[in-house]
Design a protein around this motif. Structure first.
Motif, PDB file in Angstrom:
ATOM      1  N   ALA A  84       0.838  -1.207   0.000  1.00  0.00           N
ATOM      2  CA  ALA A  84       0.000   0.000   0.000  1.00  0.00           C
ATOM      3  C   ALA A  84       0.871   1.255   0.000  1.00  0.00           C
ATOM      4  O   ALA A  84       0.556   2.243  -0.686  1.00  0.00           O
ATOM      5  N   TYR A  85       1.971   1.219   0.729  1.00  0.00           N
ATOM      6  CA  TYR A  85       2.901   2.348   0.734  1.00  0.00           C
ATOM      7  C   TYR A  85       3.545   2.497  -0.646  1.00  0.00           C
ATOM      8  O   TYR A  85       3.723   3.609  -1.149  1.00  0.00           O
ATOM      9  N   GLU A  86       3.886   1.365  -1.271  1.00  0.00           N
ATOM     10  CA  GLU A  86       4.455   1.412  -2.617  1.00  0.00           C
ATOM     11  C   GLU A  86       3.470   2.049  -3.595  1.00  0.00           C
ATOM     12  O   GLU A  86       3.856   2.861  -4.445  1.00  0.00           O
ATOM     13  N   ALA A  87       2.187   1.716  -3.442  1.00  0.00           N
ATOM     14  CA  ALA A  87       1.167   2.310  -4.313  1.00  0.00           C
ATOM     15  C   ALA A  87       1.047   3.815  -4.089  1.00  0.00           C
ATOM     16  O   ALA A  87       0.700   4.559  -5.003  1.00  0.00           O
ATOM     17  N   ALA A  88       1.333   4.277  -2.886  1.00  0.00           N
ATOM     18  CA  ALA A  88       1.291   5.710  -2.604  1.00  0.00           C
ATOM     19  C   ALA A  88       2.537   6.415  -3.140  1.00  0.00           C
ATOM     20  O   ALA A  88       2.477   7.569  -3.563  1.00  0.00           O
ATOM     21  N   VAL A  89       3.669   5.716  -3.139  1.00  0.00           N
ATOM     22  CA  VAL A  89       4.909   6.317  -3.642  1.00  0.00           C
ATOM     23  C   VAL A  89       4.900   6.361  -5.168  1.00  0.00           C
ATOM     24  O   VAL A  89       5.330   7.349  -5.770  1.00  0.00           O
ATOM     25  N   PHE A  90       4.429   5.294  -5.777  1.00  0.00           N
ATOM     26  CA  PHE A  90       4.382   5.203  -7.244  1.00  0.00           C
ATOM     27  C   PHE A  90       2.937   4.983  -7.698  1.00  0.00           C
ATOM     28  O   PHE A  90       2.562   3.904  -8.144  1.00  0.00           O
ATOM     29  N   PRO A  91       2.075   6.004  -7.588  1.00  0.00           N
ATOM     30  CA  PRO A  91       0.668   5.817  -7.964  1.00  0.00           C
ATOM     31  C   PRO A  91       0.522   5.618  -9.470  1.00  0.00           C
ATOM     32  O   PRO A  91       1.197   6.265 -10.263  1.00  0.00           O
ATOM     33  N   VAL A  92      -0.349   4.716  -9.835  1.00  0.00           N
ATOM     34  CA  VAL A  92      -0.590   4.406 -11.246  1.00  0.00           C
ATOM     35  C   VAL A  92      -1.272   5.582 -11.942  1.00  0.00           C
ATOM     36  O   VAL A  92      -1.031   5.851 -13.113  1.00  0.00           O
ATOM     37  N   SER A  93      -2.085   6.333 -11.216  1.00  0.00           N
ATOM     38  CA  SER A  93      -2.848   7.443 -11.805  1.00  0.00           C
ATOM     39  C   SER A  93      -2.012   8.691 -12.027  1.00  0.00           C
ATOM     40  O   SER A  93      -2.511   9.672 -12.557  1.00  0.00           O
ATOM     41  N   GLY A  94      -0.775   8.697 -11.594  1.00  0.00           N
ATOM     42  CA  GLY A  94       0.073   9.856 -11.797  1.00  0.00           C
ATOM     43  C   GLY A  94       0.574  10.417 -10.491  1.00  0.00           C
ATOM     44  O   GLY A  94       0.106  10.043  -9.403  1.00  0.00           O
ATOM     45  N   PRO A  95       1.535  11.349 -10.565  1.00  0.00           N
ATOM     46  CA  PRO A  95       2.186  11.856  -9.361  1.00  0.00           C
ATOM     47  C   PRO A  95       1.265  12.615  -8.408  1.00  0.00           C
ATOM     48  O   PRO A  95       1.490  12.634  -7.213  1.00  0.00           O
ATOM     49  N   GLY A  96       0.202  13.203  -8.880  1.00  0.00           N
ATOM     50  CA  GLY A  96      -0.687  13.967  -8.011  1.00  0.00           C
ATOM     51  C   GLY A  96      -1.862  13.162  -7.470  1.00  0.00           C
ATOM     52  O   GLY A  96      -2.756  13.720  -6.835  1.00  0.00           O
ATOM     53  N   ALA A  97      -1.883  11.855  -7.704  1.00  0.00           N
ATOM     54  CA  ALA A  97      -3.033  11.030  -7.328  1.00  0.00           C
ATOM     55  C   ALA A  97      -3.118  10.775  -5.825  1.00  0.00           C
ATOM     56  O   ALA A  97      -4.190  10.514  -5.307  1.00  0.00           O
ATOM     57  N   VAL A  98      -2.009  10.866  -5.126  1.00  0.00           N
ATOM     58  CA  VAL A  98      -1.977  10.580  -3.689  1.00  0.00           C
ATOM     59  C   VAL A  98      -1.504  11.830  -2.966  1.00  0.00           C
ATOM     60  O   VAL A  98      -0.484  12.418  -3.318  1.00  0.00           O
ATOM     61  N   ALA A 126      13.862  -7.994   5.115  1.00  0.00           N
ATOM     62  CA  ALA A 126      13.378  -7.683   3.770  1.00  0.00           C
ATOM     63  C   ALA A 126      12.458  -6.463   3.787  1.00  0.00           C
ATOM     64  O   ALA A 126      12.492  -5.633   2.873  1.00  0.00           O
ATOM     65  N   ALA A 127      11.642  -6.349   4.835  1.00  0.00           N
ATOM     66  CA  ALA A 127      10.742  -5.188   4.945  1.00  0.00           C
ATOM     67  C   ALA A 127      11.540  -3.905   5.131  1.00  0.00           C
ATOM     68  O   ALA A 127      11.199  -2.873   4.545  1.00  0.00           O
ATOM     69  N   ALA A 128      12.591  -3.970   5.928  1.00  0.00           N
ATOM     70  CA  ALA A 128      13.428  -2.778   6.134  1.00  0.00           C
ATOM     71  C   ALA A 128      14.062  -2.339   4.820  1.00  0.00           C
ATOM     72  O   ALA A 128      14.098  -1.137   4.505  1.00  0.00           O
ATOM     73  N   ALA A 129      14.527  -3.299   4.027  1.00  0.00           N
ATOM     74  CA  ALA A 129      15.125  -2.957   2.730  1.00  0.00           C
ATOM     75  C   ALA A 129      14.079  -2.369   1.789  1.00  0.00           C
ATOM     76  O   ALA A 129      14.346  -1.386   1.079  1.00  0.00           O
ATOM     77  N   ALA A 130      12.883  -2.939   1.793  1.00  0.00           N
ATOM     78  CA  ALA A 130      11.825  -2.427   0.926  1.00  0.00           C
ATOM     79  C   ALA A 130      11.399  -1.021   1.335  1.00  0.00           C
ATOM     80  O   ALA A 130      11.220  -0.143   0.482  1.00  0.00           O
ATOM     81  N   LEU A 131      11.238  -0.802   2.637  1.00  0.00           N
ATOM     82  CA  LEU A 131      10.836   0.525   3.107  1.00  0.00           C
ATOM     83  C   LEU A 131      11.910   1.566   2.812  1.00  0.00           C
ATOM     84  O   LEU A 131      11.596   2.703   2.429  1.00  0.00           O
ATOM     85  N   ALA A 132      13.178   1.189   2.956  1.00  0.00           N
ATOM     86  CA  ALA A 132      14.264   2.123   2.637  1.00  0.00           C
ATOM     87  C   ALA A 132      14.262   2.465   1.148  1.00  0.00           C
ATOM     88  O   ALA A 132      14.441   3.635   0.770  1.00  0.00           O
ATOM     89  N   ALA A 133      14.056   1.466   0.305  1.00  0.00           N
ATOM     90  CA  ALA A 133      14.018   1.716  -1.140  1.00  0.00           C
ATOM     91  C   ALA A 133      12.833   2.606  -1.501  1.00  0.00           C
ATOM     92  O   ALA A 133      12.957   3.504  -2.340  1.00  0.00           O
ATOM     93  N   LEU A 134      11.694   2.368  -0.867  1.00  0.00           N
ATOM     94  CA  LEU A 134      10.525   3.207  -1.134  1.00  0.00           C
ATOM     95  C   LEU A 134      10.751   4.637  -0.651  1.00  0.00           C
ATOM     96  O   LEU A 134      10.323   5.595  -1.312  1.00  0.00           O
ATOM     97  N   HIS A 136      13.507   6.210  -0.646  1.00  0.00           N
ATOM     98  CA  HIS A 136      14.408   6.878  -1.596  1.00  0.00           C
ATOM     99  C   HIS A 136      13.719   7.179  -2.919  1.00  0.00           C
ATOM    100  O   HIS A 136      14.202   8.006  -3.691  1.00  0.00           O
ATOM    101  N   GLY A 137      12.597   6.487  -3.196  1.00  0.00           N
ATOM    102  CA  GLY A 137      11.832   6.776  -4.402  1.00  0.00           C
ATOM    103  C   GLY A 137      12.402   6.173  -5.667  1.00  0.00           C
ATOM    104  O   GLY A 137      12.011   6.557  -6.768  1.00  0.00           O
ATOM    105  N   ASN A 138      13.307   5.218  -5.559  1.00  0.00           N
ATOM    106  CA  ASN A 138      13.893   4.561  -6.720  1.00  0.00           C
ATOM    107  C   ASN A 138      12.983   3.405  -7.132  1.00  0.00           C
ATOM    108  O   ASN A 138      12.850   2.417  -6.410  1.00  0.00           O
ATOM    109  N   ALA A 139      12.367   3.517  -8.304  1.00  0.00           N
ATOM    110  CA  ALA A 139      11.373   2.528  -8.739  1.00  0.00           C
ATOM    111  C   ALA A 139      11.987   1.152  -8.957  1.00  0.00           C
ATOM    112  O   ALA A 139      11.412   0.136  -8.550  1.00  0.00           O
ATOM    113  N   THR A 140      13.152   1.077  -9.564  1.00  0.00           N
ATOM    114  CA  THR A 140      13.780  -0.215  -9.841  1.00  0.00           C
ATOM    115  C   THR A 140      14.181  -0.909  -8.547  1.00  0.00           C
ATOM    116  O   THR A 140      13.897  -2.096  -8.344  1.00  0.00           O
TER     117      THR A 140
END
Length: 160
Positions: A84-98, A126-134, A136-140
């Motif tokens: 859910a946090y990933e969906a808020a960081v990288f919303p499918v509807s565009g940058p202003g969707a969240v 694994a969660a700590a690594a995922a949250l840190a990556a999110l 930083h905003g790096n999609a890959t």
């Protein structure tokens, strides 16, 4: 000599307790009324101790199963809230969707669930690594970290 597994240690402790109770019952019976009473008291206390170990082991098994189920549920919650946090960081509807407030709320909840004490360590890592990556905003990197989190949750919850 190898170190016994926890299950082997419990069996050894139970066998020792049953043997000790049998001997103590037999000794008490012998002191009170001789060899016949010793045999009866030894058998009865031994049987009682054996029954007691089975009852205690059943309760311990239920507690272990409940703890494992709770840990598995928390692991799945971490995955869901981090997604859910990933969906808020990288919303499918565009940058202003969240809104920033919603993104912050999802981030806060994700961190709170990831900090749960019962969470298995591989999932926590694994969660700590995922949250840190999110953060930083790096999609890959985020996609790869989320995949690693999914696999960590899967490995922890599918174990025999």
């Amino acid at each position: 000599m190898t170190t016994p597994t926890p299950q082997q240690a419990r069996i050894l402790i139970a066998a020792f307790a049953v043997t000790l109770m049998t001997v103590l019952g037999a000794a008490g019976g012998y002191l009170l009324d001789g060899p016949v009473a010793a045999a009866g008291a030894g058998v009865s206390t031994g049987c009682g101790a054996l029954l007691g170990t089975f009852l205690v082991r059943g309760r311990q098994a239920r507690q272990e199963a409940a703890l494992r189920g709770y840990a598995d549920g928390i692991a799945h919650m971490v995955l869901a809230h981090t997604a859910a946090y990933e969906a808020a960081v990288f919303p499918v509807s565009g940058p202003g969707a969240v809104t920033p407030q919603e993104r912050q709320a999802r981030r806060t909840r994700s961190y709170a669930v990831a900090a749960e004490e019962a969470l298995p360590h591989p999932v926590r890592r694994a969660a700590a690594a995922a949250l840190a990556a999110l953060d930083h905003g790096n999609a890959t990197a985020s996609r790869e970290a989320m995949q690693n989190l999914f696999f960590a949750v899967h490995e922890e919850t599918v174990r025999p």
